[in-house]
Design a protein around this motif. Structure first.
Motif, PDB file in Angstrom:
ATOM      1  N   VAL A  69       6.315  21.253 -17.441  1.00 12.18           N
ATOM      2  CA  VAL A  69       6.098  20.376 -16.298  1.00 12.18           C
ATOM      3  C   VAL A  69       7.107  20.715 -15.213  1.00 12.18           C
ATOM      4  O   VAL A  69       8.284  20.930 -15.486  1.00 12.18           O
ATOM      5  N   ILE A  70       6.631  20.763 -13.985  1.00 11.51           N
ATOM      6  CA  ILE A  70       7.522  21.007 -12.855  1.00 11.51           C
ATOM      7  C   ILE A  70       7.383  19.856 -11.865  1.00 11.51           C
ATOM      8  O   ILE A  70       6.355  19.201 -11.793  1.00 11.51           O
ATOM      9  N   LEU A  71       8.436  19.621 -11.132  1.00 13.58           N
ATOM     10  CA  LEU A  71       8.384  18.664 -10.039  1.00 13.58           C
ATOM     11  C   LEU A  71       8.135  19.448  -8.763  1.00 13.58           C
ATOM     12  O   LEU A  71       8.963  20.242  -8.346  1.00 13.58           O
ATOM     13  N   CYS A  85       0.831  -1.207   0.000  1.00 17.70           N
ATOM     14  CA  CYS A  85       0.000   0.000   0.000  1.00 17.70           C
ATOM     15  C   CYS A  85       0.863   1.252   0.000  1.00 17.70           C
ATOM     16  O   CYS A  85       0.604   2.196  -0.752  1.00 17.70           O
ATOM     17  N   GLU A  86       1.892   1.261   0.838  1.00 17.43           N
ATOM     18  CA  GLU A  86       2.785   2.421   0.881  1.00 17.43           C
ATOM     19  C   GLU A  86       3.469   2.633  -0.459  1.00 17.43           C
ATOM     20  O   GLU A  86       3.628   3.763  -0.917  1.00 17.43           O
ATOM     21  N   GLY A  87       3.878   1.552  -1.111  1.00 18.78           N
ATOM     22  CA  GLY A  87       4.524   1.657  -2.417  1.00 18.78           C
ATOM     23  C   GLY A  87       3.587   2.219  -3.464  1.00 18.78           C
ATOM     24  O   GLY A  87       3.972   3.071  -4.274  1.00 18.78           O
ATOM     25  N   ARG A  88       2.336   1.746  -3.451  1.00 15.78           N
ATOM     26  CA  ARG A  88       1.342   2.254  -4.410  1.00 15.78           C
ATOM     27  C   ARG A  88       1.065   3.743  -4.169  1.00 15.78           C
ATOM     28  O   ARG A  88       0.914   4.507  -5.112  1.00 15.78           O
ATOM     29  N   LEU A  89       0.974   4.141  -2.896  1.00 12.47           N
ATOM     30  CA  LEU A  89       0.744   5.561  -2.592  1.00 12.47           C
ATOM     31  C   LEU A  89       1.919   6.408  -3.058  1.00 12.47           C
ATOM     32  O   LEU A  89       1.733   7.490  -3.621  1.00 12.47           O
ATOM     33  N   LYS A  90       3.128   5.926  -2.841  1.00 13.93           N
ATOM     34  CA  LYS A  90       4.316   6.665  -3.261  1.00 13.93           C
ATOM     35  C   LYS A  90       4.342   6.808  -4.782  1.00 13.93           C
ATOM     36  O   LYS A  90       4.649   7.883  -5.307  1.00 13.93           O
ATOM     37  N   GLU A  91       3.988   5.724  -5.491  1.00  8.81           N
ATOM     38  CA  GLU A  91       3.916   5.796  -6.951  1.00  8.81           C
ATOM     39  C   GLU A  91       2.907   6.846  -7.398  1.00  8.81           C
ATOM     40  O   GLU A  91       3.167   7.621  -8.319  1.00  8.81           O
ATOM     41  N   ALA A  92       1.750   6.873  -6.753  1.00  8.61           N
ATOM     42  CA  ALA A  92       0.710   7.839  -7.112  1.00  8.61           C
ATOM     43  C   ALA A  92       1.187   9.259  -6.845  1.00  8.61           C
ATOM     44  O   ALA A  92       0.952  10.163  -7.654  1.00  8.61           O
ATOM     45  N   GLU A  93       1.858   9.473  -5.711  1.00 10.91           N
ATOM     46  CA  GLU A  93       2.378  10.806  -5.388  1.00 10.91           C
ATOM     47  C   GLU A  93       3.390  11.254  -6.440  1.00 10.91           C
ATOM     48  O   GLU A  93       3.378  12.409  -6.872  1.00 10.91           O
ATOM     49  N   LEU A  94       4.270  10.346  -6.850  1.00  6.04           N
ATOM     50  CA  LEU A  94       5.268  10.696  -7.862  1.00  6.04           C
ATOM     51  C   LEU A  94       4.610  11.040  -9.190  1.00  6.04           C
ATOM     52  O   LEU A  94       5.027  11.988  -9.870  1.00  6.04           O
ATOM     53  N   LYS A  95       3.573  10.300  -9.558  1.00  9.45           N
ATOM     54  CA  LYS A  95       2.873  10.594 -10.807  1.00  9.45           C
ATOM     55  C   LYS A  95       2.212  11.972 -10.734  1.00  9.45           C
ATOM     56  O   LYS A  95       2.242  12.728 -11.709  1.00  9.45           O
ATOM     57  N   ILE A  96       1.627  12.302  -9.597  1.00  8.09           N
ATOM     58  CA  ILE A  96       0.983  13.610  -9.433  1.00  8.09           C
ATOM     59  C   ILE A  96       2.027  14.718  -9.529  1.00  8.09           C
ATOM     60  O   ILE A  96       1.806  15.734 -10.186  1.00  8.09           O
ATOM     61  N   GLU A  97       3.181  14.495  -8.896  1.00  6.02           N
ATOM     62  CA  GLU A  97       4.247  15.497  -8.967  1.00  6.02           C
ATOM     63  C   GLU A  97       4.693  15.713 -10.415  1.00  6.02           C
ATOM     64  O   GLU A  97       4.941  16.838 -10.834  1.00  6.02           O
TER      65      GLU A  97
END
Length: 99
Positions: free
Chosen positions: A87-89, A65-77
């Protein structure tokens, strides 16, 4: 057909030696499984040996779950854009209630 060949994700490091691979559950599935595990552990009716096994399984689900959340956060960034379209990070600024 092996799950890997069918397009399912496979948990790194948990690839069995036999002919069956383990599919990684979606975030929602993993979270539901984790909630079910916690409820059963909190019931007080689980033998100690089973409790330890459930704890280990819960830790694996939590990492997923933590890995999936981190992936989602990175995609949003990566998807945040400036007014000119570049595009900005930028780190996530939304606060989450994790309790």
């Amino acid at each position: 057909m092996k799950l890997r060949e069918s397009g399912y994700n496979v948990i790194p490091g948990l690839e069995p030696t036999g002919t069956t691979d383990f599919a990684v559950p979606s975030f929602e599935e993993a979270l539901g499984q984790l909630e079910t595990l916690v409820e059963s552990m909190e019931s007080g009716e689980v033998p100690l040996a089973d409790l330890v096994a459930k704890f280990e399984q819960g830790n694996r689900l939590l990492r997923q779950c933590e890995g999936r959340l981190k992936e989602a956060e990175l995609k949003i960034e990566l998807l945040k854009k400036q007014k000119d379209g570049s595009v900005i990070l930028a780190p996530m600024t939304a606060e989450r209630d994790l309790t």
